[in-house]
Motif scaffolding. Sequence first.
Motif, PDB file in Angstrom:
ATOM      1  N   ASN A 105       0.997  -1.110  -0.026  1.00 41.80           N
ATOM      2  CA  ASN A 105       0.057  -0.025  -0.083  1.00 41.80           C
ATOM      3  C   ASN A 105       0.883   1.403   0.036  1.00 41.80           C
ATOM      4  OD1 ASN A 105       0.931   0.558   2.511  1.00 41.80           O
ATOM      5  ND2 ASN A 105      -0.779  -0.456   3.707  1.00 41.80           N
ATOM      6  N   VAL A 106       0.187   2.316   0.135  1.00 36.63           N
ATOM      7  CA  VAL A 106       1.021   3.631   0.107  1.00 36.63           C
ATOM      8  C   VAL A 106       2.284   3.530   1.066  1.00 36.63           C
ATOM      9  CG1 VAL A 106       0.990   6.204   0.257  1.00 36.63           C
ATOM     10  CG2 VAL A 106      -1.052   4.958  -1.040  1.00 36.63           C
ATOM     11  N   HIS A 107       1.738   3.348   2.211  1.00 35.32           N
ATOM     12  CA  HIS A 107       2.787   3.385   3.370  1.00 35.32           C
ATOM     13  C   HIS A 107       3.837   2.523   3.248  1.00 35.32           C
ATOM     14  CE1 HIS A 107       4.425   3.891   7.391  1.00 35.32           C
ATOM     15  NE2 HIS A 107       4.426   2.639   7.521  1.00 35.32           N
ATOM     16  N   GLN A 108       3.669   1.085   2.805  1.00 37.03           N
ATOM     17  CA  GLN A 108       4.450   0.179   2.754  1.00 37.03           C
ATOM     18  C   GLN A 108       5.501   0.700   1.668  1.00 37.03           C
ATOM     19  OE1 GLN A 108       1.682  -2.721   2.215  1.00 37.03           O
ATOM     20  NE2 GLN A 108       1.878  -3.669   4.154  1.00 37.03           N
ATOM     21  N   SER A 109       4.990   1.183   0.365  1.00 39.45           N
ATOM     22  CA  SER A 109       5.573   1.425  -0.668  1.00 39.45           C
ATOM     23  C   SER A 109       6.630   2.614  -0.430  1.00 39.45           C
ATOM     24  CB  SER A 109       4.902   2.149  -1.839  1.00 39.45           C
ATOM     25  OG  SER A 109       3.768   1.022  -1.905  1.00 39.45           O
ATOM     26  N   SER A 110       6.241   3.427   0.336  1.00 33.00           N
ATOM     27  CA  SER A 110       6.934   4.737   0.687  1.00 33.00           C
ATOM     28  C   SER A 110       8.198   4.061   1.538  1.00 33.00           C
ATOM     29  CB  SER A 110       6.175   5.506   1.705  1.00 33.00           C
ATOM     30  OG  SER A 110       7.068   6.593   2.115  1.00 33.00           O
ATOM     31  N   LEU A 111       7.981   3.203   2.324  1.00 34.54           N
ATOM     32  CA  LEU A 111       9.079   2.450   3.328  1.00 34.54           C
ATOM     33  C   LEU A 111      10.004   1.945   2.622  1.00 34.54           C
ATOM     34  CD1 LEU A 111       9.418   2.501   6.413  1.00 34.54           C
ATOM     35  CD2 LEU A 111       8.275   0.324   6.261  1.00 34.54           C
ATOM     36  N   LEU A 112       9.480   1.140   1.401  1.00 36.68           N
ATOM     37  CA  LEU A 112      10.596   0.368   0.950  1.00 36.68           C
ATOM     38  C   LEU A 112      11.205   1.394   0.072  1.00 36.68           C
ATOM     39  CD1 LEU A 112      11.892  -2.225  -0.283  1.00 36.68           C
ATOM     40  CD2 LEU A 112       9.663  -2.547  -2.031  1.00 36.68           C
ATOM     41  N   VAL A 113      10.855   2.300  -0.641  1.00 36.24           N
ATOM     42  CA  VAL A 113      11.577   3.499  -1.463  1.00 36.24           C
ATOM     43  C   VAL A 113      12.537   3.872  -0.419  1.00 36.24           C
ATOM     44  CG1 VAL A 113      11.586   5.635  -2.434  1.00 36.24           C
ATOM     45  CG2 VAL A 113       9.998   3.893  -3.304  1.00 36.24           C
ATOM     46  N   HIS A 114      12.171   4.341   0.846  1.00 34.42           N
ATOM     47  CA  HIS A 114      13.168   5.058   1.566  1.00 34.42           C
ATOM     48  C   HIS A 114      14.283   4.006   2.019  1.00 34.42           C
ATOM     49  CE1 HIS A 114      14.297   7.007   5.255  1.00 34.42           C
ATOM     50  NE2 HIS A 114      14.498   6.084   5.864  1.00 34.42           N
ATOM     51  N   ARG A 115      14.073   2.702   2.075  1.00 34.77           N
ATOM     52  CA  ARG A 115      15.145   1.579   2.400  1.00 34.77           C
ATOM     53  C   ARG A 115      16.100   1.766   1.311  1.00 34.77           C
ATOM     54  NH1 ARG A 115      11.652  -2.204   5.664  1.00 34.77           N
ATOM     55  NH2 ARG A 115      12.110  -1.444   7.747  1.00 34.77           N
ATOM     56  N   LEU A 116      15.354   1.448   0.042  1.00 44.11           N
ATOM     57  CA  LEU A 116      16.197   1.532  -1.154  1.00 44.11           C
ATOM     58  C   LEU A 116      17.283   2.667  -1.413  1.00 44.11           C
ATOM     59  CD1 LEU A 116      13.620   0.148  -3.894  1.00 44.11           C
ATOM     60  CD2 LEU A 116      15.523  -1.069  -2.729  1.00 44.11           C
ATOM     61  N   GLN A 117      16.505   3.834  -1.181  1.00 43.96           N
ATOM     62  CA  GLN A 117      17.388   4.959  -1.466  1.00 43.96           C
ATOM     63  C   GLN A 117      18.481   5.249  -0.364  1.00 43.96           C
ATOM     64  OE1 GLN A 117      14.555   7.809  -4.064  1.00 43.96           O
ATOM     65  NE2 GLN A 117      14.367   8.209  -1.983  1.00 43.96           N
ATOM     66  N   GLU A 118      18.122   4.606   0.764  1.00 41.04           N
ATOM     67  CA  GLU A 118      19.596   4.785   1.622  1.00 41.04           C
ATOM     68  C   GLU A 118      20.571   3.714   1.213  1.00 41.04           C
ATOM     69  OE1 GLU A 118      17.752   5.023   6.386  1.00 41.04           O
ATOM     70  OE2 GLU A 118      17.866   3.056   5.209  1.00 41.04           O
ATOM     71  N   ARG A 119      20.134   2.782   0.515  1.00 42.46           N
ATOM     72  CA  ARG A 119      21.222   1.901   0.092  1.00 42.46           C
ATOM     73  C   ARG A 119      21.974   2.104  -1.388  1.00 42.46           C
ATOM     74  NH1 ARG A 119      17.937   0.234   3.794  1.00 42.46           N
ATOM     75  NH2 ARG A 119      18.945  -0.854   5.765  1.00 42.46           N
ATOM     76  N   LEU A 120      21.199   2.484  -2.268  1.00 42.85           N
ATOM     77  CA  LEU A 120      21.479   2.699  -3.651  1.00 42.85           C
ATOM     78  C   LEU A 120      22.300   3.873  -3.769  1.00 42.85           C
ATOM     79  CD1 LEU A 120      18.112   1.628  -5.417  1.00 42.85           C
ATOM     80  CD2 LEU A 120      20.171   0.286  -5.206  1.00 42.85           C
ATOM     81  N   SER A 121      23.524   3.601  -4.390  1.00 45.06           N
ATOM     82  CA  SER A 121      24.038   4.950  -4.462  1.00 45.06           C
ATOM     83  C   SER A 121      24.245   5.690  -5.818  1.00 45.06           C
ATOM     84  CB  SER A 121      25.599   4.539  -4.070  1.00 45.06           C
ATOM     85  OG  SER A 121      25.989   3.700  -4.679  1.00 45.06           O
ATOM     86  N   GLY A 122      23.491   5.257  -6.626  1.00 39.41           N
ATOM     87  CA  GLY A 122      23.148   5.899  -8.003  1.00 39.41           C
ATOM     88  C   GLY A 122      24.423   5.855  -8.939  1.00 39.41           C
ATOM     89  N   HIS A 123      24.524   4.682  -9.547  1.00 35.10           N
ATOM     90  CA  HIS A 123      25.521   4.478 -10.351  1.00 35.10           C
ATOM     91  C   HIS A 123      25.261   4.905 -11.456  1.00 35.10           C
ATOM     92  CE1 HIS A 123      27.009   1.674  -7.345  1.00 35.10           C
ATOM     93  NE2 HIS A 123      25.906   0.841  -7.332  1.00 35.10           N
TER      94      HIS A 123
END
Length: 260
Positions: A16-34
């Motif tokens: 849902n909206v909340h869970q999606s936002s959390l997953l994006v947050h976690r991904l962005q913390e760990r993806l450095s943008g190659h």
Amino acid sequence: MDKKLLIVGNWKMHLNVHQSSLLVHRLQERLSGHRSLEVVIAPSMLTLQPLSQQIDRRRLKLCAQDAYFKDDGPYTGEVSFAMLGDLVQYALIGHSARRLYFGEDLDTVRDKVQAAIRNNITPIICIGETKQERDAGETKQVLHDQLTTALMNITSKEIERIVIAYEPVWAISTFDGILAKPSDAQKALRYIRSQVEDLYGKRVAEAMRLLYGGSVDNHDVRSYLELPEVDGVLVGAASLNYQKFVAIVNQAHQIQTERK
Ligand code: PGA
């Protein structure tokens, strides 16, 4: 040739909206943008608007899982590519779930590809045979029909923006989920590229990004990305787990570095 590897996470009808936002947050913390990679997520339609405000576009891009081919009108329940133009850069079109659960036919896929192009969204056209078709020796015919109809009326300029994902239906986790051998993926992708070459010439065929999808996870992604024919992966189930998805992205980055 300098093609960026494309890693796409298809979240399907999960989160849902909340869970999606959390997953994006976690991904962005760990993806450095190659810079040599594009990382794209396809969350549910409902979450595209809020996520478009949350994402850091140097790390993640958004993809719609589907949309309707008319730009507007009395089509109750539908959302058009025109409405998504500001939110997403990519759209999946003709995913096997659309074809099998919602009866999406070849002509509808063709119309959606044109609608995406018209609205400046890059189509990721999904094609692939079912187990039954494969067992009947019809793989090439199915790929040929799906590809040529989807590309009908696409000009030699427009074709440069199109991405094709080969997803054998029998290898997708929600259907049979049998892991395809890299040699199966290789064979089909070679055939797809040769078809594009017949239609648009060698230069276009070589430049086109071809993805592989079907139960790809952090353990098997390397075996597909190592194939010279593969320019990226379309990941379903494993993209819902940030550790797995980040591991996939990191391996893609490593492979891209080795390729150079
Ligand atoms: P899967 O899904 O990775 O869970 O097999 C792929 C897809 O359906 O795009």
